[in-house]
Design a protein around this motif. Structure first.
Motif, PDB file in Angstrom:
ATOM      1  N   UNK A   2     106.998  18.076  -3.040  1.00  0.00           N
ATOM      2  CA  UNK A   2     107.159  17.686  -1.748  1.00  0.00           C
ATOM      3  C   UNK A   2     108.564  17.434  -1.094  1.00  0.00           C
ATOM      4  N   UNK A   3     109.154  18.056  -0.008  1.00  0.00           N
ATOM      5  CA  UNK A   3     110.493  17.928   0.485  1.00  0.00           C
ATOM      6  C   UNK A   3     110.184  17.226   1.887  1.00  0.00           C
ATOM      7  N   UNK A   4     111.055  16.290   1.617  1.00  0.00           N
ATOM      8  CA  UNK A   4     111.165  15.423   2.934  1.00  0.00           C
ATOM      9  C   UNK A   4     112.573  15.498   3.480  1.00  0.00           C
ATOM     10  N   UNK A   5     112.555  15.854   4.842  1.00  0.00           N
ATOM     11  CA  UNK A   5     113.703  16.245   5.426  1.00  0.00           C
ATOM     12  C   UNK A   5     113.941  15.436   6.477  1.00  0.00           C
ATOM     13  N   UNK A   6     114.834  14.493   6.692  1.00  0.00           N
ATOM     14  CA  UNK A   6     115.021  13.539   7.678  1.00  0.00           C
ATOM     15  C   UNK A   6     116.024  14.015   8.917  1.00  0.00           C
ATOM     16  N   UNK A   7     116.018  13.656   9.954  1.00  0.00           N
ATOM     17  CA  UNK A   7     116.985  14.277  11.053  1.00  0.00           C
ATOM     18  C   UNK A   7     116.990  13.366  12.092  1.00  0.00           C
ATOM     19  N   UNK A   8     117.977  13.306  12.958  1.00  0.00           N
ATOM     20  CA  UNK A   8     117.935  12.424  14.253  1.00  0.00           C
ATOM     21  C   UNK A   8     119.000  11.339  14.395  1.00  0.00           C
ATOM     22  N   UNK A   9     119.694  11.219  13.376  1.00  0.00           N
ATOM     23  CA  UNK A   9     120.695  10.084  13.286  1.00  0.00           C
ATOM     24  C   UNK A   9     122.053  10.516  14.236  1.00  0.00           C
ATOM     25  N   UNK A  10     123.078   9.408  14.176  1.00  0.00           N
ATOM     26  CA  UNK A  10     124.169   9.776  14.800  1.00  0.00           C
ATOM     27  C   UNK A  10     124.670   8.583  15.370  1.00  0.00           C
ATOM     28  N   UNK A  11     125.614   8.482  15.824  1.00  0.00           N
ATOM     29  CA  UNK A  11     126.572   7.233  16.456  1.00  0.00           C
ATOM     30  C   UNK A  11     126.086   6.994  17.696  1.00  0.00           C
ATOM     31  N   UNK A  12     125.906   5.868  17.778  1.00  0.00           N
ATOM     32  CA  UNK A  12     125.196   5.294  19.181  1.00  0.00           C
ATOM     33  C   UNK A  12     125.774   3.868  19.271  1.00  0.00           C
ATOM     34  N   UNK A  13     126.153   3.607  20.765  1.00  0.00           N
ATOM     35  CA  UNK A  13     126.301   1.924  20.963  1.00  0.00           C
ATOM     36  C   UNK A  13     125.452   0.941  20.851  1.00  0.00           C
ATOM     37  N   UNK A  14     125.633  -0.103  20.568  1.00  0.00           N
ATOM     38  CA  UNK A  14     124.889  -1.306  20.739  1.00  0.00           C
ATOM     39  C   UNK A  14     123.930  -1.284  21.887  1.00  0.00           C
ATOM     40  N   UNK A  32      98.079  10.454   3.555  1.00  0.00           N
ATOM     41  CA  UNK A  32      98.974   9.527   3.096  1.00  0.00           C
ATOM     42  C   UNK A  32      99.690   8.480   4.096  1.00  0.00           C
ATOM     43  N   UNK A  33      99.853   7.264   3.636  1.00  0.00           N
ATOM     44  CA  UNK A  33     100.585   6.366   4.498  1.00  0.00           C
ATOM     45  C   UNK A  33     101.987   6.530   4.307  1.00  0.00           C
ATOM     46  N   UNK A  34     103.062   6.419   5.367  1.00  0.00           N
ATOM     47  CA  UNK A  34     104.189   6.868   5.194  1.00  0.00           C
ATOM     48  C   UNK A  34     105.028   5.720   6.127  1.00  0.00           C
ATOM     49  N   UNK A  35     106.241   5.684   5.520  1.00  0.00           N
ATOM     50  CA  UNK A  35     107.269   4.651   5.826  1.00  0.00           C
ATOM     51  C   UNK A  35     108.628   5.212   6.007  1.00  0.00           C
ATOM     52  N   UNK A  36     109.316   4.305   6.876  1.00  0.00           N
ATOM     53  CA  UNK A  36     110.754   4.550   7.024  1.00  0.00           C
ATOM     54  C   UNK A  36     111.459   3.446   6.315  1.00  0.00           C
ATOM     55  N   UNK A  37     112.563   4.046   5.541  1.00  0.00           N
ATOM     56  CA  UNK A  37     113.292   2.955   4.895  1.00  0.00           C
ATOM     57  C   UNK A  37     114.782   2.836   5.361  1.00  0.00           C
ATOM     58  N   UNK A  99     104.299   4.127  -0.885  1.00  0.00           N
ATOM     59  CA  UNK A  99     104.706   3.714  -2.464  1.00  0.00           C
ATOM     60  C   UNK A  99     106.049   4.131  -2.754  1.00  0.00           C
ATOM     61  N   UNK A 100     106.475   5.164  -1.932  1.00  0.00           N
ATOM     62  CA  UNK A 100     107.834   5.457  -2.460  1.00  0.00           C
ATOM     63  C   UNK A 100     107.714   6.664  -3.513  1.00  0.00           C
ATOM     64  N   UNK A 101     106.427   7.197  -3.444  1.00  0.00           N
ATOM     65  CA  UNK A 101     106.093   8.007  -4.588  1.00  0.00           C
ATOM     66  C   UNK A 101     106.640   9.696  -4.599  1.00  0.00           C
ATOM     67  N   UNK A 102     107.274   9.905  -3.548  1.00  0.00           N
ATOM     68  CA  UNK A 102     107.913  11.488  -3.540  1.00  0.00           C
ATOM     69  C   UNK A 102     109.350  11.309  -3.668  1.00  0.00           C
ATOM     70  N   UNK A 103     109.867  12.499  -3.939  1.00  0.00           N
ATOM     71  CA  UNK A 103     111.426  12.566  -4.089  1.00  0.00           C
ATOM     72  C   UNK A 103     112.027  12.254  -2.579  1.00  0.00           C
ATOM     73  N   UNK A 104     112.922  11.273  -2.969  1.00  0.00           N
ATOM     74  CA  UNK A 104     113.620  11.151  -1.500  1.00  0.00           C
ATOM     75  C   UNK A 104     114.535  12.338  -1.181  1.00  0.00           C
ATOM     76  N   UNK A 105     114.519  12.310   0.187  1.00  0.00           N
ATOM     77  CA  UNK A 105     115.549  13.157   0.996  1.00  0.00           C
ATOM     78  C   UNK A 105     116.859  12.956   0.976  1.00  0.00           C
ATOM     79  N   UNK A 106     117.434  13.556   1.946  1.00  0.00           N
ATOM     80  CA  UNK A 106     118.961  13.306   1.926  1.00  0.00           C
ATOM     81  C   UNK A 106     119.273  12.280   2.787  1.00  0.00           C
TER      82      UNK A 106
END
Length: 114
Positions: A2-14, A32-37, A99-106
């Motif tokens: 399984x590949x996990x590809x995260x996106x959408x981050x950036x710099x934002x003001x409070x 599966x149940x999923x989580x953000x870490x 469960x954190x069972x997959x390989x972590x993405x970037x």
């Protein structure tokens, strides 16, 4: 694998908002149940939001009322809507099963300036 590809981050003001996405290359995404870490510099990775296969959600106390996790099984994607961001939310954000069972993405970097 399984590949996990995260996106959408950036710099934002409070006080600002971001929406993170995580695409998972698995045909059993919906089962599966999923989580953000989050992992802040010098700290351990920790679960901030989770969503079960039936759509039940849970959140770390630090993000309750500000973050919303959701999923789109048709797109094999899990989202994290982040509102009212604080400087202490600054971290690299990853998705994985609860469960954190997959390989972590970037991961995707979220930086909140004060």
């Amino acid at each position: 694998q399984v590949q996990l590809v995260e996106s959408g981050g950036g710099l934002v003001q409070a006080g600002g908002s971001l929406r993170l996405s995580c695409a998972a290359s698995t045909s059993i995404f919906s089962f599966k149940s999923w989580g953000w870490y989050s992992q802040a510099p010098g700290k351990q990775r920790e679960l901030v939001a989770g969503i079960t296969s039936t759509g039940s959600t849970n959140y770390a106390d630090s993000v309750k009322g500000r973050f919303t996790i959701s999923r789109d099984n048709a797109k094999n994607t899990v989202y994290l809507q982040m509102n009212s961001l604080k400087p202490e939310d600054t971290a690299v954000y990853y998705c994985n099963t609860l469960k954190g069972s997959q390989n972590w993405g970037q991961g995707t970097q979220v930086t909140v300036s004060s």
